[in-house]
Design an enzyme around this catalytic site. Structure first.
Site, mmCIF file in Angstrom:
data_model
loop_
_atom_site.group_PDB
_atom_site.id
_atom_site.type_symbol
_atom_site.label_atom_id
_atom_site.label_comp_id
_atom_site.label_asym_id
_atom_site.label_seq_id
_atom_site.Cartn_x
_atom_site.Cartn_y
_atom_site.Cartn_z
ATOM 1 N N ASP A 136 0.854 -1.183 0.000
ATOM 2 C CA ASP A 136 0.000 0.000 0.000
ATOM 3 C C ASP A 136 0.895 1.240 0.000
ATOM 4 O OD1 ASP A 136 -1.753 -2.094 0.550
ATOM 5 O OD2 ASP A 136 -3.037 -0.867 1.841
ATOM 6 N N LYS A 168 -6.824 3.204 -3.474
ATOM 7 C CA LYS A 168 -7.271 3.225 -2.088
ATOM 8 C C LYS A 168 -7.479 4.660 -1.661
ATOM 9 C CE LYS A 168 -5.284 1.988 2.451
ATOM 10 N NZ LYS A 168 -4.215 1.228 3.136
ATOM 11 N N LYS A 214 -10.203 0.047 -2.680
ATOM 12 C CA LYS A 214 -10.137 -0.130 -1.232
ATOM 13 C C LYS A 214 -10.456 1.167 -0.509
ATOM 14 C CE LYS A 214 -7.002 -1.307 2.585
ATOM 15 N NZ LYS A 214 -5.674 -1.792 2.970
#
Lengths: 308, 293
Positions: free
Chosen positions: A145, A208, A244
Site C-alpha cells: 500500500d 485506495k 479499497k
C-alpha cells in the site's frame, strides 16, 4: 486479466483529460445507495462478505510484534464461538512488522499487506521509497500500500506522481500494488478523479482512498468518484482495477452501503476480496455483532467479542 | 385576530439530543376527558438499540466523574425542575391528575432529587469497608456502578415514578435507558428538557416514549444492558424479564412501592445498582504490635 508491465497501451495518457466531476450529481447518486432496503438473508450474506473483504489494520507508532501477532490471530479466528465465519482478507502493517505478520498468518490464506513509501506522509526521496518497498516485498508482503506525493500532485506535477507510482510498481515484483490517494488532502472530487486516473494508468492494481490518518477519509462520495474512474478504465481497456476504501468505515451499515455502491457501479465481478477491500480496524467487531444480532434477534455487547 | 397556540412536539431523548423516532411513527394518547395529549413518538426497538449505545458511550465518563460533581449535577436537575414547576403541574393536570396531587407530585419529585444528590458522595463512606483478614493484607471494599441500566417505571404516574428510579440509578454513576409511561408520557419529555439544560452529560439518561410491549423485550434481552429497574406487578412482564436476564445475567430489581410516600427513598435503592469490589493490598499488619505505621 493480467496487465502488461512496462509496455503500456496508453502512451498518450494525459491527466488533464480526466473528466470533471459533477459534485451535486455525485451526492444525489450516493444518497440513493443509502436508501436501498436490504432483506435479512441478503444482509447476512453481505455481512459475511464484508468480513471476508476486510484488511485488518494496525498502523501505529506504538505497534509491537505482540500487537501484530494478536491482530493476526484475530484475523484467523474472528469469533470462534460462532462457526462458519470466513477469515478477513489480509492484515495491513508497517514494513518492519511484515515478517512477524507473515509467520503469524502462515497457512491460513490471510494475506499480508504492507504500507510503504514513507507512509503516511510520503515525504521522502524516491530511493528511500524504493528501499522501503523492496524491504517489505523481501520480508514477504503479498501486497504493497503506497502513498502518492500529494504535495507534488497539488502543485500540478502529475508526471512526477505518475513516474513515482510506475517506479514503485516495478519494485513490487509479484506483490499487488495499492495506491493511496489520501483524498482528504486532495479536497475536490475533480482532483480525486484525476489522481485515480494517474494511479490506474501508472500501474496500480488497487486504488485506495486514505491512510486513515486524516479526516475526512473514505466518504461515499469519494469512493463513488474512484469507482467511476475504475469503471471508465474497464470500459476502455477491459482491465479490472481493485478498490479499497479505508478510514472511517467503522459500522456495518456504512460497509453495506459501500457494497451496494460497488455492485451498482461496477457489477458483481467486483464483489470479492480480490477486487474490493475495506481498510479498517474496528469494523470487524461491529459486523460480527450484527451477524449475531441477525441470527439471534438479540442486540449484542462488545464485552463478548475480542478486543481490536 | 385570534392567536393560534403553538403546540409542542414531544420528541424522544437519546444521547443528549431530541431526535424523532427512527421509525417515524407516533401515537395519540388521550386523557380521561377524551382530549388528545399530543402526537407522541412511538419509539421502536431500533431506538432502544440507539439509546443503549448512547448510554454505554456515556457510562465511562459519568462513572469517573467525582462523586461530588455528580452530586452537584443531581442538585442542578432539581433546580431546573423547580424553575419549570408550573409547566409540570399543568401537564400533570392535563393528564388527569388533580390540582392538589399534581402540586405535591412535582414537589416530591424535586425533593427526591435533592435527597439523592446528597447521597452521591456518601455512598462509599457508608457502604465501603475495611475488612479484617487473617493475613498481611489491607483489604477494602468499595461500591461501583453496575453499568447501563434499563429503567421501567410503573406507568401509572407521569413524573414521580420515573424520578424515583432514575435518581438512585444515576447517583452512583450508572447510565440508563428509561421507558416512559404509555398513557402519561408528557412529563418524561419535559423532564428530558430539564436534563438537557442541567449539566447532565448526554447519554446518561435516555428517555423513550411508546409501547412498552414493543420496547421492553429488546431492552431486557440486550446483551449490553447490565441491570433492569422494574416497577409494577404485571406477571407476564416479570416472567419475561426474568427469562431475558438469564442471557447475560442481568441484575433485575423489582419494585411495587408507592412513590408518593415521602419515606420511599433510601440508600438501598442506590446500592441495588452497585457492585462491590474488594481489593487485597499486600501490606504489613497495620494494627500489629510491631507495626511501623
Amino acid at each position: 486479466m493480467n496487465r502488461d508491465k512496462g509496455m503500456r497501451k496508453d502512451f498518450f495518457f494525459d491527466p488533464s483529460n480526466s473528466p470533471v466531476v459533477d459534485k451535486v450529481g455525485v451526492e444525489e447518486r450516493v444518497s440513493r445507495f443509502q436508501k436501498r432496503s436490504i432483506k435479512k438473508e441478503s444482509k447476512l450474506q453481505g455481512l459475511k462478505m464484508i468480513l471476508n473483504m476486510i484488511d485488518l489494520t494496525t498502523l501505529e507508532g506504538k505497534d509491537t510484534e505482540g500487537k501484530v501477532k494478536q491482530m493476526c490471530f484475530k484475523a484467523k479466528h474472528l469469533h470462534d464461538s460462532y462457526p462458519g465465519l470466513p477469515t478477513v482478507a489480509a492484515v495491513c502493517v508497517y514494513p518492519s512488522m511484515v515478517k512477524t505478520a507473515k509467520l503469524a498468518v502462515r497457512g491460513s490464506g490471510v494475506k499480508v499487506a504492507s504500507v510503504s513509501t514513507a507512509f503516511p506522509s510520503g515525504q521522502a526521496p524516491l530511493e528511500v521509497k524504493l528501499t522501503d518497498t523492496k524491504f517489505a516485498v523481501e520480508s514477504g508482503a503479498d501486497e504493497i500500500d503506497m502513498v502518492i506525493s500529494r504535495g507534488r500532485f497539488l502543485k500540478g506535477d502529475y508526471n512526477f506522481v505518475y513516474d513515482e507510482i510506475a517506479a514503485i510498481k516495478n519494485a513490487c515484483g509479484k506483490a499487488r500494488l495499492k495506491v493511496i490517494l489520501e483524498t482528504g488532502e486532495l479536497v475536490t472530487l475533480d482532483d480525486v478523479r484525476k489522481a485515480s486516473d494517474i494511479a490506474i494508468h501508472a500501474g496500480a492494481d488497487f486504488i485506495k482512498t486514505s491512510t486513515g490518518k486524516i479526516s475526512p477519509a473514505a466518504t461515499l462520495q469519494v469512493t463513488y468518484t474512484m469507482l467511476e474512474a475504475i469503471r471508465d478504465y474497464y470500459d476502455e481497456t477491459g482491465i479490472m482495477i481493485g478498490m479499497k476504501p479505508a478510514g472511517g468505515i467503522s459500522n456495518s451499515k456504512l460497509a453495506l452501503h459501500n457494497l451496494v455502491m460497488v455492485k451498482e457501479v461496477l457489477g458483481s465481478m467486483w464483489l470479492s476480496n480480490e477486487w474490493f477491500r475495506f481498510g479498517a480496524s474496528s469494523l470487524a467487531n461491529d459486523v460480527l455483532m450484527q451477524i449475531l444480532k441477525t441470527e439471534t434477534g438479540i442486540y449484542q455487547s462488545g464485552d463478548y467479542f475480542s478486543i481490536d | 385576530m385570534e392567536r393560534l397556540e403553538v403546540l409542542k412536539t414531544y420528541k424522544i431523548y437519546i444521547g443528549g439530543k431530541f431526535p424523532r423516532t427512527e421509525s417515524g411513527r407516533y401515537y395519540t394518547p388521550e386523557n380521561k376527558k377524551g382530549e388528545q395529549l399530543g402526537n407522541i413518538c412511538l419509539a421502536s426497538r431500533k431506538d432502544v438499540r440507539n439509546a443503549v449505545v448512547a448510554a454505554r458511550k456515556a457510562f465511562g465518563g459519568w462513572a469517573e466523574r467525582s462523586a461530588f460533581n455528580r452530586s452537584q449535577i443531581l442538585y442542578r436537575i432539581a433546580e431546573m425542575l423547580e424553575g419549570r414547576k408550573a409547566q409540570f403541574i399543568d401537564e400533570l393536570i392535563f393528564q388527569g391528575v388533580s390540582h392538589k396531587e399534581a402540586n405535591s407530585e412535582v414537589e416530591m419529585s424535586i425533593d427526591r432529587l435533592i435527597y439523592y444528590a446528597g447521597w452521591c458522595d456518601k455512598i462509599n463512606q457508608v457502604m465501603g469497608s475495611v475488612n479484617p483478614v487473617s493475613s498481611s493484607h489491607f483489604n477494602f471494599s468499595v461500591t461501583e456502578p453496575t453499568g447501563v441500566v434499563g429503567v421501567v417505571p410503573d406507568g401509572s404516574s407521569s413524573l414521580i415514578g420515573l424520578i424515583s428510579l432514575v435518581a438512585p440509578v444515576i447517583a452512583s454513576g450508572n447510565t440508563c435507558v428509561v421507558l416512559s409511561s404509555e398513557a402519561m408520557p408528557l412529563c418524561s419529555i419535559t423532564f428530558a428538557e430539564a436534563l438537557a439544560t442541567s449539566d447532565v452529560p448526554g447519554g446518561v439518561v435516555n428517555i423513550l416514549t411508546g409501547m412498552r410491549n414493543e420496547m421492553l423485550q429488546p431492552l431486557a434481552t440486550h446483551m449490553d444492558v447490565n441491570a433492569m429497574a422494574y416497577a409494577g406487578n404485571k406477571t407476564e412482564e416479570i416472567k419475561m424479564l426474568d427469562e431475558s436476564s438469564a442471557l447475560n445475567l442481568k441484575r433485575i430489581n423489582k419494585y411495587q412501592e408507592n412513590w408518593m410516600n415521602r419515606d420511599m427513598q433510601d440508600l438501598y435503592f442506590i446500592t441495588d445498582f452497585c457492585e462491590v469490589k474488594t481489593t487485597w493490598h499486600p501490606i504489613e499488619n497495620i494494627g500489629g504490635a510491631t507495626s511501623n505505621y
